[in-house]
Scaffold this motif. Sequence first.
Motif, PDB file in Angstrom:
ATOM      1  N   PRO A  27       0.271  -0.829   0.148  1.00 17.60           N
ATOM      2  CA  PRO A  27       0.338  -0.262  -0.162  1.00 17.60           C
ATOM      3  C   PRO A  27       0.645   0.962   0.501  1.00 17.60           C
ATOM      4  CG  PRO A  27      -0.866  -1.290   1.957  1.00 17.60           C
ATOM      5  CD  PRO A  27       0.050  -2.327   1.164  1.00 17.60           C
ATOM      6  N   ASP A  28       1.780   1.022   0.649  1.00 21.39           N
ATOM      7  CA  ASP A  28       2.385   2.529   0.269  1.00 21.39           C
ATOM      8  C   ASP A  28       4.198   3.147  -0.662  1.00 21.39           C
ATOM      9  OD1 ASP A  28       1.656   3.260   3.423  1.00 21.39           O
ATOM     10  OD2 ASP A  28       2.999   2.627   4.550  1.00 21.39           O
ATOM     11  N   ASN A  29       3.604   1.782  -1.112  1.00 22.39           N
ATOM     12  CA  ASN A  29       4.312   2.175  -2.375  1.00 22.39           C
ATOM     13  C   ASN A  29       4.301   2.203  -3.547  1.00 22.39           C
ATOM     14  OD1 ASN A  29       6.688   1.388  -4.591  1.00 22.39           O
ATOM     15  ND2 ASN A  29       7.441  -0.478  -4.503  1.00 22.39           N
ATOM     16  N   THR A  30       4.903   3.793  -3.719  1.00 19.02           N
ATOM     17  CA  THR A  30       3.382   4.724  -5.187  1.00 19.02           C
ATOM     18  C   THR A  30       4.392   4.776  -6.227  1.00 19.02           C
ATOM     19  OG1 THR A  30       4.286   6.789  -3.754  1.00 19.02           O
ATOM     20  CG2 THR A  30       2.163   5.712  -2.877  1.00 19.02           C
ATOM     21  N   SER A  31       5.543   4.332  -6.300  1.00 20.39           N
ATOM     22  CA  SER A  31       6.438   4.185  -6.832  1.00 20.39           C
ATOM     23  C   SER A  31       6.622   3.295  -8.727  1.00 20.39           C
ATOM     24  CB  SER A  31       8.297   4.846  -6.921  1.00 20.39           C
ATOM     25  OG  SER A  31       8.445   4.020  -6.058  1.00 20.39           O
ATOM     26  N   VAL A  32       5.603   2.611  -8.848  1.00 21.25           N
ATOM     27  CA  VAL A  32       5.604   1.034  -9.358  1.00 21.25           C
ATOM     28  C   VAL A  32       4.675   1.789 -10.602  1.00 21.25           C
ATOM     29  CG1 VAL A  32       4.714  -1.014 -10.080  1.00 21.25           C
ATOM     30  CG2 VAL A  32       5.710  -0.311  -7.585  1.00 21.25           C
ATOM     31  N   THR A  33       5.849   1.902 -12.241  1.00 20.45           N
ATOM     32  CA  THR A  33       4.633   2.005 -13.095  1.00 20.45           C
ATOM     33  C   THR A  33       4.080   0.825 -13.087  1.00 20.45           C
ATOM     34  OG1 THR A  33       5.934   3.802 -13.862  1.00 20.45           O
ATOM     35  CG2 THR A  33       5.028   2.491 -15.684  1.00 20.45           C
ATOM     36  N   LEU A  34       2.730   0.684 -13.728  1.00 22.31           N
ATOM     37  CA  LEU A  34       2.133  -0.760 -13.366  1.00 22.31           C
ATOM     38  C   LEU A  34       0.872  -1.002 -14.941  1.00 22.31           C
ATOM     39  CD1 LEU A  34       0.890  -3.825 -13.129  1.00 22.31           C
ATOM     40  CD2 LEU A  34       0.035  -2.894 -10.477  1.00 22.31           C
ATOM     41  N   ILE A  35       1.251  -1.228 -15.799  1.00 29.50           N
ATOM     42  CA  ILE A  35       0.399  -1.485 -17.295  1.00 29.50           C
ATOM     43  C   ILE A  35       0.338  -3.253 -17.619  1.00 29.50           C
ATOM     44  CG2 ILE A  35       0.233  -0.507 -19.727  1.00 29.50           C
ATOM     45  CD1 ILE A  35       2.022   1.977 -18.734  1.00 29.50           C
ATOM     46  N   GLY A  36      -0.980  -3.094 -17.972  1.00 29.99           N
ATOM     47  CA  GLY A  36      -0.697  -4.086 -17.941  1.00 29.99           C
ATOM     48  C   GLY A  36      -2.533  -5.242 -17.402  1.00 29.99           C
ATOM     49  N   SER A  37      -2.640  -6.242 -17.683  1.00 30.27           N
ATOM     50  CA  SER A  37      -3.683  -7.101 -17.783  1.00 30.27           C
ATOM     51  C   SER A  37      -4.370  -7.995 -17.020  1.00 30.27           C
ATOM     52  CB  SER A  37      -4.403  -7.395 -19.334  1.00 30.27           C
ATOM     53  OG  SER A  37      -3.411  -8.688 -19.971  1.00 30.27           O
TER      54      SER A  37
ATOM     55  N   PRO B 253      -0.215   6.073  -7.796  1.00 32.14           N
ATOM     56  CA  PRO B 253      -1.507   7.325  -8.212  1.00 32.14           C
ATOM     57  C   PRO B 253      -1.968   6.291  -9.943  1.00 32.14           C
ATOM     58  CG  PRO B 253       0.970   7.961  -7.805  1.00 32.14           C
ATOM     59  CD  PRO B 253       0.986   6.209  -8.048  1.00 32.14           C
ATOM     60  N   GLU B 254      -3.057   6.966 -10.187  1.00 33.19           N
ATOM     61  CA  GLU B 254      -3.475   6.713 -11.928  1.00 33.19           C
ATOM     62  C   GLU B 254      -3.020   6.675 -12.609  1.00 33.19           C
ATOM     63  OE1 GLU B 254      -7.646   8.205 -12.520  1.00 33.19           O
ATOM     64  OE2 GLU B 254      -8.692   7.445 -10.362  1.00 33.19           O
ATOM     65  N   SER B 255      -1.998   7.552 -12.357  1.00 31.62           N
ATOM     66  CA  SER B 255      -0.935   7.932 -13.938  1.00 31.62           C
ATOM     67  C   SER B 255      -0.173   7.105 -13.624  1.00 31.62           C
ATOM     68  CB  SER B 255      -0.068   8.879 -13.688  1.00 31.62           C
ATOM     69  OG  SER B 255       0.329   9.417 -12.020  1.00 31.62           O
ATOM     70  N   ARG B 256       0.018   5.870 -13.145  1.00 29.64           N
ATOM     71  CA  ARG B 256       1.018   4.563 -13.625  1.00 29.64           C
ATOM     72  C   ARG B 256       0.189   3.576 -12.809  1.00 29.64           C
ATOM     73  NH1 ARG B 256       6.479   5.515 -11.342  1.00 29.64           N
ATOM     74  NH2 ARG B 256       6.739   7.937 -11.093  1.00 29.64           N
ATOM     75  N   LEU B 257      -0.883   3.714 -13.462  1.00 32.83           N
ATOM     76  CA  LEU B 257      -1.423   2.629 -13.655  1.00 32.83           C
ATOM     77  C   LEU B 257      -2.299   2.247 -14.359  1.00 32.83           C
ATOM     78  CD1 LEU B 257      -2.350  -0.491 -11.664  1.00 32.83           C
ATOM     79  CD2 LEU B 257      -4.288   1.344  -9.890  1.00 32.83           C
ATOM     80  N   LEU B 258      -2.108   0.864 -15.221  1.00 29.56           N
ATOM     81  CA  LEU B 258      -3.389   0.473 -15.738  1.00 29.56           C
ATOM     82  C   LEU B 258      -3.860  -0.503 -15.790  1.00 29.56           C
ATOM     83  CD1 LEU B 258      -5.401   1.940 -18.722  1.00 29.56           C
ATOM     84  CD2 LEU B 258      -3.196   1.660 -20.552  1.00 29.56           C
ATOM     85  N   ILE B 259      -4.789  -0.693 -16.359  1.00 20.76           N
ATOM     86  CA  ILE B 259      -4.914  -2.325 -15.382  1.00 20.76           C
ATOM     87  C   ILE B 259      -5.966  -3.141 -16.757  1.00 20.76           C
ATOM     88  CG2 ILE B 259      -6.131  -4.460 -14.734  1.00 20.76           C
ATOM     89  CD1 ILE B 259      -3.028  -3.370 -14.115  1.00 20.76           C
TER      90      ILE B 259
END
Length: 404
Positions: free
Chosen positions: A371-381, A396-402
């Motif tokens: 929960p406290d890790n906010t620096s990951v970039t995650l784009i996948g399915s 952040p939403e800018s780092r997340l697209l599932i």
Amino acid sequence: MITRAQFFGGSALGLVAASLAAPAHAAELHDDGAATLVLATEHGIAAGDNSPVNGKVNDLINELAARGGGTIIFPPGIYRVDSSGIELKNQVSIIGLGEATQFQPVGDWKELAGVFRIGSDTENNSEPVFRTGLHNFSIKPGTDPVQHSDPIPNTVGVLFNTYNGEDPGEPDAAHRISGLTLWDLDMGIKLKGKDDQGCQVTNIRGRRFLRTALTVGDLDREGGADNSFQMIDFSSANLARLDAACVEVYSANCSFSQVKTWYSKRSLDFSESLKAGAGFFVRATRNTFSQCDAQDNGGHGFVIALGDNGFTNCIADSNGHADNLSQASHQSDAHGFHLEREAERVQLLGCQSFNRLREAPGQAVGFWVYPDNTSVTLIGSAARNTQEQVSAGKLPESRLLILE
């Protein structure tokens, strides 16, 4: 003696056939100014011998190394190896002629040790060793080419602990390992030495290990960095149901491409161990993983404990598999990708996480980020995970697209 020109000139098969018909004797080595290529069977090393052959093999390796290096060809057959193992030396390679060339560990192995080794698990080599090679053979107990045998505790197919001094002329030992089949061992491959760098490990098939199939580096020590691993398939690790993953990475700047892990066993609860039964356990930084696959493991697909690692087009498929759980482990506890607090700046691009088996789904969460890790970039399915497709806390939403 077979010269390099004879072998690569196309006459190798005839020479091997002739050697099989010839009586075993200690052929003389000639120093002709070139690296030496020899047949094991011309040096008193006989396939099918009831006695271990590694003493004779080590003598021949020492002789070749003293002449600047060389290659030993092992024709098809079973070569027995006891716990004193086969110690590789500078610029000496071992080549088999397919999986029918088998090195068979025999007897009691009281301490963790390699069938092929440089140094030991606790001590490095006594003299510099660069650019060894292991190619195109199998390492397995038993004599049946298809049926499995009980793994022998403490046997490691390949264990390198290379250290070539404080200021070597070349910083990388650059060993080469390719075309091996590893069955029914305690561990498959372990590269842990400070100078086990610049190594290439390719085209490996391994099955049924008491602990890990592949260990790169060692916890809390320097070694095993800057290596590449390609086209590797490992299954049924952690048969002893200990605190072990199929692939464990503790070193930096390594690349993994088309590495598949599946059917690793887990008996421990996740409160006791994150890595038990996982496909990949990565407690290291600055590594890349491309087209890697964790399928049907008992534990998490990928456990990522430290930061600055990159994952592209990797798949977590149906981990937490019911067939690979026992004792304190439970179905629907596992995650496809599990990122810990210190896994900062990790990038997962184009990765997929799903349950393939609708009738017996095991993977609880597709992508789980502390929960406290906010620096990951995650784009996948993600799809068909039993609890959530993604649990990313404060990411952040800018780092997340599932995509579901």
